[in-house]
Write a protein that holds these residues in place. Structure first.
Motif, PDB file in Angstrom:
ATOM      1  N   PHE A   1     -12.222  16.477  -1.106  1.00 41.11           N
ATOM      2  CA  PHE A   1     -12.128  17.691  -1.914  1.00 41.11           C
ATOM      3  C   PHE A   1     -11.547  17.381  -3.289  1.00 41.11           C
ATOM      4  N   SER A   2     -10.438  16.676  -3.323  1.00 41.24           N
ATOM      5  CA  SER A   2      -9.780  16.350  -4.593  1.00 41.24           C
ATOM      6  C   SER A   2     -10.676  15.490  -5.468  1.00 41.24           C
ATOM      7  N   SER A   3     -11.331  14.529  -4.864  1.00 41.00           N
ATOM      8  CA  SER A   3     -12.221  13.646  -5.604  1.00 41.00           C
ATOM      9  C   SER A   3     -13.381  14.420  -6.218  1.00 41.00           C
ATOM     10  N   ASN A   4     -13.974  15.306  -5.448  1.00 40.47           N
ATOM     11  CA  ASN A   4     -15.098  16.087  -5.958  1.00 40.47           C
ATOM     12  C   ASN A   4     -14.692  17.025  -7.086  1.00 40.47           C
ATOM     13  N   VAL A   5     -13.503  17.616  -6.988  1.00 44.63           N
ATOM     14  CA  VAL A   5     -13.028  18.480  -8.067  1.00 44.63           C
ATOM     15  C   VAL A   5     -12.821  17.659  -9.339  1.00 44.63           C
ATOM     16  N   CYS A   6     -12.251  16.472  -9.195  1.00 45.54           N
ATOM     17  CA  CYS A   6     -12.054  15.610 -10.363  1.00 45.54           C
ATOM     18  C   CYS A   6     -13.388  15.193 -10.978  1.00 45.54           C
ATOM     19  N   LYS A   7     -14.355  14.846 -10.128  1.00 47.92           N
ATOM     20  CA  LYS A   7     -15.680  14.473 -10.644  1.00 47.92           C
ATOM     21  C   LYS A   7     -16.318  15.642 -11.377  1.00 47.92           C
ATOM     22  N   ASP A   8     -16.178  16.854 -10.817  1.00 47.75           N
ATOM     23  CA  ASP A   8     -16.757  18.032 -11.429  1.00 47.75           C
ATOM     24  C   ASP A   8     -16.121  18.325 -12.786  1.00 47.75           C
ATOM     25  N   ALA A   9     -14.846  18.016 -12.911  1.00 49.29           N
ATOM     26  CA  ALA A   9     -14.144  18.237 -14.174  1.00 49.29           C
ATOM     27  C   ALA A   9     -14.402  17.106 -15.170  1.00 49.29           C
ATOM     28  N   GLY A  10     -15.101  16.059 -14.739  1.00 47.87           N
ATOM     29  CA  GLY A  10     -15.432  14.965 -15.645  1.00 47.87           C
ATOM     30  C   GLY A  10     -14.470  13.797 -15.617  1.00 47.87           C
ATOM     31  N   TYR A  11     -13.615  13.733 -14.606  1.00 46.18           N
ATOM     32  CA  TYR A  11     -12.630  12.657 -14.495  1.00 46.18           C
ATOM     33  C   TYR A  11     -12.991  11.743 -13.332  1.00 46.18           C
ATOM     34  N   SER A  12     -14.054  10.958 -13.516  1.00 42.31           N
ATOM     35  CA  SER A  12     -14.557  10.097 -12.446  1.00 42.31           C
ATOM     36  C   SER A  12     -13.585   8.977 -12.092  1.00 42.31           C
ATOM     37  N   ALA A  13     -12.845   8.476 -13.067  1.00 44.35           N
ATOM     38  CA  ALA A  13     -11.897   7.384 -12.788  1.00 44.35           C
ATOM     39  C   ALA A  13     -10.798   7.859 -11.844  1.00 44.35           C
ATOM     40  N   ILE A  14     -10.280   9.039 -12.086  1.00 46.44           N
ATOM     41  CA  ILE A  14      -9.242   9.589 -11.200  1.00 46.44           C
ATOM     42  C   ILE A  14      -9.840   9.867  -9.824  1.00 46.44           C
ATOM     43  N   ALA A  15     -11.077  10.375  -9.794  1.00 44.57           N
ATOM     44  CA  ALA A  15     -11.745  10.634  -8.517  1.00 44.57           C
ATOM     45  C   ALA A  15     -11.872   9.348  -7.706  1.00 44.57           C
ATOM     46  N   GLY A  16     -12.222   8.272  -8.366  1.00 42.39           N
ATOM     47  CA  GLY A  16     -12.341   6.984  -7.674  1.00 42.39           C
ATOM     48  C   GLY A  16     -11.014   6.512  -7.110  1.00 42.39           C
ATOM     49  N   GLN A  17      -9.945   6.710  -7.871  1.00 51.39           N
ATOM     50  CA  GLN A  17      -8.624   6.309  -7.386  1.00 51.39           C
ATOM     51  C   GLN A  17      -8.188   7.155  -6.190  1.00 51.39           C
ATOM     52  N   ILE A  18      -8.509   8.434  -6.221  1.00 56.29           N
ATOM     53  CA  ILE A  18      -8.195   9.301  -5.069  1.00 56.29           C
ATOM     54  C   ILE A  18      -8.947   8.818  -3.835  1.00 56.29           C
ATOM     55  N   GLU A  19     -10.221   8.459  -4.001  1.00 57.72           N
ATOM     56  CA  GLU A  19     -11.005   7.968  -2.871  1.00 57.72           C
ATOM     57  C   GLU A  19     -10.430   6.671  -2.311  1.00 57.72           C
ATOM     58  N   ILE A  20     -10.038   5.763  -3.187  1.00 61.88           N
ATOM     59  CA  ILE A  20      -9.446   4.502  -2.735  1.00 61.88           C
ATOM     60  C   ILE A  20      -8.141   4.766  -1.987  1.00 61.88           C
ATOM     61  N   PHE A  21      -7.289   5.626  -2.557  1.00 69.55           N
ATOM     62  CA  PHE A  21      -6.023   5.937  -1.895  1.00 69.55           C
ATOM     63  C   PHE A  21      -6.266   6.593  -0.536  1.00 69.55           C
ATOM     64  N   GLY A  22      -7.276   7.461  -0.450  1.00 69.48           N
ATOM     65  CA  GLY A  22      -7.609   8.095   0.826  1.00 69.48           C
ATOM     66  C   GLY A  22      -8.031   7.077   1.868  1.00 69.48           C
ATOM     67  N   LYS A  23      -8.844   6.104   1.464  1.00 65.90           N
ATOM     68  CA  LYS A  23      -9.295   5.064   2.399  1.00 65.90           C
ATOM     69  C   LYS A  23      -8.124   4.205   2.873  1.00 65.90           C
ATOM     70  N   ILE A  24      -7.250   3.849   1.952  1.00 64.61           N
ATOM     71  CA  ILE A  24      -6.072   3.059   2.328  1.00 64.61           C
ATOM     72  C   ILE A  24      -5.178   3.863   3.261  1.00 64.61           C
ATOM     73  N   SER A  25      -5.011   5.154   2.964  1.00 64.35           N
ATOM     74  CA  SER A  25      -4.175   6.013   3.814  1.00 64.35           C
ATOM     75  C   SER A  25      -4.737   6.115   5.217  1.00 64.35           C
ATOM     76  N   ILE A  26      -6.049   6.221   5.330  1.00 63.65           N
ATOM     77  CA  ILE A  26      -6.674   6.282   6.655  1.00 63.65           C
ATOM     78  C   ILE A  26      -6.424   4.989   7.418  1.00 63.65           C
ATOM     79  N   PHE A  27      -6.545   3.854   6.738  1.00 63.51           N
ATOM     80  CA  PHE A  27      -6.288   2.576   7.394  1.00 63.51           C
ATOM     81  C   PHE A  27      -4.837   2.486   7.868  1.00 63.51           C
ATOM     82  N   VAL A  28      -3.892   2.922   7.016  1.00 66.60           N
ATOM     83  CA  VAL A  28      -2.476   2.853   7.382  1.00 66.60           C
ATOM     84  C   VAL A  28      -2.181   3.755   8.578  1.00 66.60           C
ATOM     85  N   VAL A  29      -2.742   4.967   8.566  1.00 70.74           N
ATOM     86  CA  VAL A  29      -2.496   5.902   9.662  1.00 70.74           C
ATOM     87  C   VAL A  29      -3.121   5.400  10.960  1.00 70.74           C
TER      88      VAL A  29
END
Length: 128
Positions: free
Chosen positions: A83-111
């Motif tokens: 959700f957060s990544s898509n909102v950032c992409k929609d607002a034109g902030y693809s770099a932040i969206a990518g970082q959110i996606e990476i952090f989400g993947k790392i968080s899933i691995f840690v959990v």
């Protein structure tokens, strides 16, 4: 029927944002975000059913409460990151969206690491 409501809400939000974009472009982003937030909160209501289903599944098979908790955390992380990544992409902030996606993947691995370790311990015990 719920999917139809969400589809109509999404299309109405996009059409409104497109109409407003010609007049006030900055408001189009806010309309898009508001539509996303409404859909997100509606999806959260559906998670109650998912939680009940997982509880029923836990009663049918011998699942530890910690595994169910980990599964719910993973689902939550996935929804929030997407959700957060898509909102950032929609607002034109693809770099932040990518970082959110990476952090989400790392968080899933840690959990999920305790489940992975339990699986590896089981395999190790089986092999020895």
């Amino acid at each position: 029927m719920d999917m139809m409501k969400i589809g109509i809400l999404g299309i109405a939000g996009i059409l409104t944002a497109l109409f407003i974009k010609d007049v006030k472009p900055q408001f189009a982003v806010f309309i898009s975000m508001a539509t996303c937030i409404l859909i997100f909160f509606y999806a959260i209501e559906k998670l109650t059913f998912l939680t009940q289903t997982l509880e029923t599944l836990k009663n049918y098979i011998a699942l530890k409460d910690s595994y169910l908790s980990i599964l719910l955390k993973i689902i939550g992380i996935t929804y929030i990151a997407d959700f957060s990544s898509n909102v950032c992409k929609d607002a034109g902030y693809s770099a932040i969206a990518g970082q959110i996606e990476i952090f989400g993947k790392i968080s899933i691995f840690v959990v999920s690491a305790p489940v992975l370790m339990a699986l590896l311990d089981t395999i190790h015990d089986f092999m020895s």
